[in-house]
Scaffold this motif. Structure first.
Motif, PDB file in Angstrom:
ATOM      1  N   LEU A   1     -63.055  62.189  94.417  1.00  0.00           N
ATOM      2  CA  LEU A   1     -62.674  62.721  95.611  1.00  0.00           C
ATOM      3  C   LEU A   1     -62.177  61.517  96.336  1.00  0.00           C
ATOM      4  CD1 LEU A   1     -62.899  64.722  98.152  1.00  0.00           C
ATOM      5  CD2 LEU A   1     -65.144  63.668  98.299  1.00  0.00           C
ATOM      6  N   VAL A   2     -60.983  61.879  97.044  1.00  0.00           N
ATOM      7  CA  VAL A   2     -60.375  60.682  97.897  1.00  0.00           C
ATOM      8  C   VAL A   2     -59.833  61.127  98.997  1.00  0.00           C
ATOM      9  CG1 VAL A   2     -58.128  60.848  96.692  1.00  0.00           C
ATOM     10  CG2 VAL A   2     -58.572  58.868  97.630  1.00  0.00           C
ATOM     11  N   GLN A   3     -59.606  60.314 100.094  1.00  0.00           N
ATOM     12  CA  GLN A   3     -58.912  60.730 101.512  1.00  0.00           C
ATOM     13  C   GLN A   3     -57.561  60.894 101.291  1.00  0.00           C
ATOM     14  OE1 GLN A   3     -60.768  58.487 104.636  1.00  0.00           O
ATOM     15  NE2 GLN A   3     -62.454  60.076 104.976  1.00  0.00           N
ATOM     16  N   ALA A   4     -57.020  61.573 102.114  1.00  0.00           N
ATOM     17  CA  ALA A   4     -55.545  61.760 102.088  1.00  0.00           C
ATOM     18  C   ALA A   4     -54.921  60.298 102.661  1.00  0.00           C
ATOM     19  CB  ALA A   4     -55.036  62.586 103.042  1.00  0.00           C
ATOM     20  N   GLY A   5     -53.926  60.013 101.793  1.00  0.00           N
ATOM     21  CA  GLY A   5     -53.333  58.526 101.823  1.00  0.00           C
ATOM     22  C   GLY A   5     -53.813  57.802 100.881  1.00  0.00           C
ATOM     23  N   GLY A   6     -55.107  57.945 100.244  1.00  0.00           N
ATOM     24  CA  GLY A   6     -55.679  57.165  99.279  1.00  0.00           C
ATOM     25  C   GLY A   6     -54.958  57.155  97.773  1.00  0.00           C
ATOM     26  N   SER A   7     -55.643  56.569  97.039  1.00  0.00           N
ATOM     27  CA  SER A   7     -55.312  56.200  95.686  1.00  0.00           C
ATOM     28  C   SER A   7     -56.009  56.512  94.511  1.00  0.00           C
ATOM     29  CB  SER A   7     -54.403  54.784  95.573  1.00  0.00           C
ATOM     30  OG  SER A   7     -53.422  54.442  96.273  1.00  0.00           O
ATOM     31  N   LEU A   8     -55.525  57.108  93.365  1.00  0.00           N
ATOM     32  CA  LEU A   8     -56.473  57.059  92.269  1.00  0.00           C
ATOM     33  C   LEU A   8     -55.410  56.602  91.059  1.00  0.00           C
ATOM     34  CD1 LEU A   8     -58.363  60.369  92.408  1.00  0.00           C
ATOM     35  CD2 LEU A   8     -59.136  58.207  92.360  1.00  0.00           C
ATOM     36  N   ARG A   9     -56.085  56.294  89.911  1.00  0.00           N
ATOM     37  CA  ARG A   9     -55.546  56.139  88.710  1.00  0.00           C
ATOM     38  C   ARG A   9     -56.234  56.929  87.481  1.00  0.00           C
ATOM     39  NH1 ARG A   9     -54.437  50.945  85.029  1.00  0.00           N
ATOM     40  NH2 ARG A   9     -56.512  51.195  84.508  1.00  0.00           N
ATOM     41  N   LEU A  10     -55.284  57.755  86.854  1.00  0.00           N
ATOM     42  CA  LEU A  10     -55.942  58.649  85.805  1.00  0.00           C
ATOM     43  C   LEU A  10     -55.599  57.939  84.519  1.00  0.00           C
ATOM     44  CD1 LEU A  10     -54.721  62.037  87.065  1.00  0.00           C
ATOM     45  CD2 LEU A  10     -57.011  61.049  87.887  1.00  0.00           C
ATOM     46  N   SER A  11     -56.371  58.056  83.718  1.00  0.00           N
ATOM     47  CA  SER A  11     -56.273  57.649  82.244  1.00  0.00           C
ATOM     48  C   SER A  11     -56.535  58.674  81.262  1.00  0.00           C
ATOM     49  CB  SER A  11     -57.199  56.627  81.934  1.00  0.00           C
ATOM     50  OG  SER A  11     -57.262  55.418  82.910  1.00  0.00           O
ATOM     51  N   CYS A  12     -55.733  58.431  80.320  1.00  0.00           N
ATOM     52  CA  CYS A  12     -55.803  59.300  79.161  1.00  0.00           C
ATOM     53  C   CYS A  12     -55.948  58.701  77.655  1.00  0.00           C
ATOM     54  CB  CYS A  12     -54.755  60.414  79.135  1.00  0.00           C
ATOM     55  SG  CYS A  12     -54.761  61.501  77.904  1.00  0.00           S
ATOM     56  N   LEU A  13     -56.881  58.709  77.210  1.00  0.00           N
ATOM     57  CA  LEU A  13     -56.863  57.946  75.957  1.00  0.00           C
ATOM     58  C   LEU A  13     -56.954  59.017  74.662  1.00  0.00           C
ATOM     59  CD1 LEU A  13     -57.987  55.519  74.113  1.00  0.00           C
ATOM     60  CD2 LEU A  13     -60.235  56.496  74.589  1.00  0.00           C
ATOM     61  N   ALA A  14     -55.825  58.567  73.818  1.00  0.00           N
ATOM     62  CA  ALA A  14     -55.606  59.505  72.686  1.00  0.00           C
ATOM     63  C   ALA A  14     -56.202  58.916  71.247  1.00  0.00           C
ATOM     64  CB  ALA A  14     -53.918  59.472  72.719  1.00  0.00           C
ATOM     65  N   SER A  15     -56.463  59.698  70.602  1.00  0.00           N
ATOM     66  CA  SER A  15     -56.713  59.314  69.111  1.00  0.00           C
ATOM     67  C   SER A  15     -55.846  59.441  68.459  1.00  0.00           C
ATOM     68  CB  SER A  15     -58.226  60.024  68.819  1.00  0.00           C
ATOM     69  OG  SER A  15     -57.977  61.174  68.802  1.00  0.00           O
ATOM     70  N   GLY A  16     -56.006  58.961  67.152  1.00  0.00           N
ATOM     71  CA  GLY A  16     -54.918  59.211  66.092  1.00  0.00           C
ATOM     72  C   GLY A  16     -53.849  58.265  66.019  1.00  0.00           C
ATOM     73  N   ARG A  17     -52.886  58.349  65.061  1.00  0.00           N
ATOM     74  CA  ARG A  17     -52.063  57.352  64.746  1.00  0.00           C
ATOM     75  C   ARG A  17     -50.811  57.283  65.089  1.00  0.00           C
ATOM     76  NH1 ARG A  17     -53.717  56.180  58.191  1.00  0.00           N
ATOM     77  NH2 ARG A  17     -55.790  55.797  58.844  1.00  0.00           N
ATOM     78  N   THR A  18     -50.333  58.781  65.684  1.00  0.00           N
ATOM     79  CA  THR A  18     -48.941  58.837  66.357  1.00  0.00           C
ATOM     80  C   THR A  18     -48.876  58.592  67.661  1.00  0.00           C
ATOM     81  OG1 THR A  18     -49.667  61.180  66.447  1.00  0.00           O
ATOM     82  CG2 THR A  18     -48.640  60.738  64.492  1.00  0.00           C
ATOM     83  N   PHE A  19     -49.619  58.115  68.442  1.00  0.00           N
ATOM     84  CA  PHE A  19     -49.572  57.923  69.931  1.00  0.00           C
ATOM     85  C   PHE A  19     -48.020  57.121  70.091  1.00  0.00           C
ATOM     86  CE2 PHE A  19     -50.650  57.652  74.250  1.00  0.00           C
ATOM     87  CZ  PHE A  19     -50.366  56.331  74.578  1.00  0.00           C
ATOM     88  N   SER A  20     -47.912  56.196  69.367  1.00  0.00           N
ATOM     89  CA  SER A  20     -46.586  55.121  69.644  1.00  0.00           C
ATOM     90  C   SER A  20     -45.587  55.877  69.367  1.00  0.00           C
ATOM     91  CB  SER A  20     -46.899  53.746  69.083  1.00  0.00           C
ATOM     92  OG  SER A  20     -46.841  54.135  67.511  1.00  0.00           O
TER      93      SER A  20
END
Length: 127
Positions: free
Chosen positions: A9-28
């Motif tokens: 939850l964030v107020q308007a004008g604020g910031s968030l950073r989402l992350s997504c961690l992948a498993s496996g060998r094909t990410f790159s």
């Protein structure tokens, strides 16, 4: 397998950073995308709106017009992680955000092109 995190939850004008961690060998060797489903939208797969995508090297990024200049997608192939930095958030950005992956070098806006999806992380922007 993809695991998204960073929502909240964030107020308007604020910031968030989402992350997504992948498993496996094909990410790159994969294109990564972020999509979202706004509240009230049907839980149909095609209701997932394109937000941003990044190619395998991180050298090319793509954004929905509504987020250009405010959101930044990036990736760290050494950590198998893709990020979505969201600044100047607006109440209309409230949604469940999903990360997705498709193996290969092409970048897609269509959610049907992506092979695997994370579970989603909820972003709520209050006015």
């Amino acid at each position: 397998q993809l695991q998204a995190s960073g929502g909240g939850l964030v107020q308007a004008g604020g910031s968030l950073r989402l992350s997504c961690l992948a498993s496996g060998r094909t990410f790159s060797r994969s294109t990564m995308g972020w999509f979202r489903r706004a509240p009230g939208k049907e839980r149909e797969f095609l209701e997932r709106e394109f937000v941003a995508a990044i190619n395998w090297s991180g050298g090319n990024t793509y954004y929905a017009d509504s987020v250009k200049g405010r959101f930044t997608i990036s990736r760290d192939n050494a950590k198998n992680t893709v990020y979505l930095q969201m600044n100047s958030l607006k109440p209309e950005n409230t949604a469940v955000y999903y990360c997705a992956v498709v193996v290969g070098f092409s970048v897609y806006y269509d959610p049907r092109k992506y092979d695997y999806w994370g579970q989603g992380t909820l972003v709520t922007v209050s006015s």
